[in-house]
Design a protein around this motif. Structure first.
Motif, PDB file in Angstrom:
ATOM      1  N   SER A  89       0.974  -1.196  -0.034  1.00  0.00           N
ATOM      2  CA  SER A  89      -0.290  -0.052  -0.056  1.00  0.00           C
ATOM      3  C   SER A  89       0.980   1.265  -0.035  1.00  0.00           C
ATOM      4  N   THR A  90       0.635   2.059  -0.948  1.00  0.00           N
ATOM      5  CA  THR A  90       1.434   3.349  -1.061  1.00  0.00           C
ATOM      6  C   THR A  90       1.391   4.243   0.313  1.00  0.00           C
ATOM      7  N   GLN A 113      -0.888  -2.413  -6.219  1.00  0.00           N
ATOM      8  CA  GLN A 113      -1.010  -2.673  -4.834  1.00  0.00           C
ATOM      9  C   GLN A 113      -1.461  -3.903  -4.282  1.00  0.00           C
ATOM     10  N   ARG A 117      -5.644   0.075   0.837  1.00  0.00           N
ATOM     11  CA  ARG A 117      -6.497   0.198   1.716  1.00  0.00           C
ATOM     12  C   ARG A 117      -7.576   1.377   1.509  1.00  0.00           C
ATOM     13  N   GLY A 118      -8.804   1.150   1.960  1.00  0.00           N
ATOM     14  CA  GLY A 118      -9.776   2.290   1.851  1.00  0.00           C
ATOM     15  C   GLY A 118      -9.689   2.775   3.661  1.00  0.00           C
ATOM     16  N   ARG A 119     -10.949   3.439   3.662  1.00  0.00           N
ATOM     17  CA  ARG A 119     -11.281   4.053   5.111  1.00  0.00           C
ATOM     18  C   ARG A 119     -11.587   2.852   5.982  1.00  0.00           C
ATOM     19  N   ARG A 122     -11.365  -0.991   5.246  1.00  0.00           N
ATOM     20  CA  ARG A 122     -11.841  -1.503   3.965  1.00  0.00           C
ATOM     21  C   ARG A 122     -10.748  -1.869   2.889  1.00  0.00           C
ATOM     22  N   LYS A 123     -11.010  -2.470   1.908  1.00  0.00           N
ATOM     23  CA  LYS A 123     -10.035  -2.939   0.943  1.00  0.00           C
ATOM     24  C   LYS A 123     -10.169  -1.894  -0.372  1.00  0.00           C
ATOM     25  N   TRP A 124      -9.026  -1.730  -0.973  1.00  0.00           N
ATOM     26  CA  TRP A 124      -9.069  -1.085  -2.230  1.00  0.00           C
ATOM     27  C   TRP A 124      -8.464  -1.892  -3.042  1.00  0.00           C
ATOM     28  N   PHE A 125      -9.261  -2.168  -4.277  1.00  0.00           N
ATOM     29  CA  PHE A 125      -8.784  -2.853  -5.221  1.00  0.00           C
ATOM     30  C   PHE A 125      -7.545  -2.169  -6.223  1.00  0.00           C
ATOM     31  N   ASN A 175     -15.118  11.675   0.135  1.00  0.00           N
ATOM     32  CA  ASN A 175     -14.122  11.175  -0.505  1.00  0.00           C
ATOM     33  C   ASN A 175     -14.025  10.468  -1.797  1.00  0.00           C
ATOM     34  N   LYS A 183     -18.158   4.669  -8.845  1.00  0.00           N
ATOM     35  CA  LYS A 183     -17.095   5.561  -8.166  1.00  0.00           C
ATOM     36  C   LYS A 183     -15.795   5.234  -9.194  1.00  0.00           C
ATOM     37  N   GLY A 186     -11.063   6.981  -4.886  1.00  0.00           N
ATOM     38  CA  GLY A 186     -11.337   7.215  -3.438  1.00  0.00           C
ATOM     39  C   GLY A 186     -10.186   7.862  -2.934  1.00  0.00           C
ATOM     40  N   ASN A 208      -9.282   4.864 -11.017  1.00  0.00           N
ATOM     41  CA  ASN A 208      -9.295   3.950 -11.870  1.00  0.00           C
ATOM     42  C   ASN A 208      -9.421   4.363 -13.297  1.00  0.00           C
ATOM     43  N   ALA A 224     -18.169   0.231  -9.040  1.00  0.00           N
ATOM     44  CA  ALA A 224     -16.893   0.997  -9.563  1.00  0.00           C
ATOM     45  C   ALA A 224     -16.787   0.967 -11.077  1.00  0.00           C
TER      46      ALA A 224
END
Ligand code: BT5
Length: 322
Positions: A89-90, A113, A117-119, A122-125, A175, A183, A186, A208, A224
């Motif tokens: 994750s950056t 990645q 990660r999201g907030r 949560r997962k960020w694809f 966000n 979306k 994010g 994206n 998404a």
């Protein structure tokens, strides 16, 4: 060293000899040859001709320092830049190395990645190199109570950058960036502070860009989308990334000088939810409301069915369109 060799290749209009590269960079000709082969493995097409040297014929779609430098107009943002093929994750990476960078403005971008990660965990694809997965490290001299507004400054910068590239988007407080109800981006802002002092903040942006529908995980396929899907064309990621950094540096500088209004106005004008019926979700509880306005603190003013009004603070709640 690879970056330095790439820069020499880019800067030279014609073939550049191995001897010249080795002399300029103070490395052996054999080392030059090894680095060139490694650069080729990263997708660059480099021709080599006896007695002439090396020349770049084609570059891969990577968002590296050289690709963004063509578009970057910032004073400090992205002037320290780290590019990776793969990271967990950056945001997590910057948090680990932040103390090594005294000046603000470091940008880290990865092609993939493994644990984006999201907030709220949560997962960020972000497992493919078709989007922009990047984080910035800043050291704003502001009160910690102002930090929550930064998400709005970033959202305003992303939406304005897209507008400059002819792409109309909406901002879903606090966000998300939305196109055609999907979306596409994010934002995750994290802070490291001691008492009232901010050591640094890390701003993560996931955007994206060139994904097709088949690139999205079934978990997010209905919510998404990407610029390519919505606009019907492939984009140059480096140009979009640099445009976002250019816009953000301006809005962030203004914000640090006490002017949040420019960003607030953009978020308000481009709001996806103001004037609409929404659900306010707090600790799993869902309450109907109308999104009324974005107040001067960047809080969302909502009115519940009972007539009661509340200003929502970023981080405490999520909102969903009804
Ligand atoms: C966010 O969280 O939207 C913040 C995402 C920030 C990602 C960047 S990428 C670079 C940096 N490094 C990181 O590790 N993170 C940042 P949130 O509002 O909690 O939204 C998360 C939700 O968005 C998930 O639960 C999914 O429903 C949805 N989602 C996940 N991946 C997505 C994607 N690629 N595109 C659109 N929606 C996605």
């Amino acid at each position: 060293m690879k970056d330095k060799i790439l820069k020499l290749l880019y800067d030279s209009d014609d073939y550049i000899s191995g001897a010249k590269i080795s002399e300029t960079l103070g490395i052996s000709r054999q080392a030059v040859w090894k680095h060139i082969n490694s650069i080729r493995k990263n997708g660059y097409m480099i021709e080599s001709i006896n007695n002439k040297g090396y020349k770049i014929l084609a570059k891969p779609d990577v968002c590296d320092e050289i690709s963004i430098s063509e578009y970057l107009k910032t004073k400090y943002l992205g002037r320290q830049f780290l590019h990776f093929d793969e990271l967990d994750s950056t945001n997590a990476y910057i948090k680990k190395i932040a103390t090594d960078y005294k000046k603000e403005g470091l940008v880290v971008l990865t092609e993939k990645q493994l644990a984006g990660r999201g907030r709220l965990g949560r997962k960020w694809f972000s497992q493919n190199s078709k989007g922009i997965w990047m984080s910035m490290m800043l050291r704003p001299k502001i009160s910690i109570f102002e930090v929550s507004k930064i998400t709005q400054v970033v959202a305003a910068a992303v939406a304005s950058a897209l507008a400059d590239l002819g792409i109309d988007s909406k901002i879903k407080w606090p966000n998300d960036i939305i196109i055609n109800d999907k979306k596409i981006c994010g934002i995750l802002v994290e802070m490291n502070s001691e008492e009232n002092h901010i050591n640094h903040i890390v701003i993560g942006i996931g955007l994206n860009i060139n994904q097709d529908k088949s690139d999205f995980d079934s978990e997010i396929i209905d919510i998404a989308s990407s610029l390519k899907i919505e606009m019907g064309k492939t984009y140059n990621r480096a140009e979009i990334m640099a445009t976002v950094l250019n816009k953000f540096e301006k809005l962030y500088d203004e914000f640090c000088m006490g002017n949040f209004e420019v960003s607030r106005k953009i978020c308000s004008e481009k709001s996806y939810i103001i004037g609409s019926e929404i659900y306010v979700i707090n600790n799993g509880e869902k309450v109907k409301a109308i999104a009324k306005s974005l107040n001067e603190d960047g809080k969302l003013l909502v009115e519940y069915e009972s007539g009661q009004k509340e200003s929502l603070i970023y981080g405490e709640v999520s909102v969903r369109l009804k």
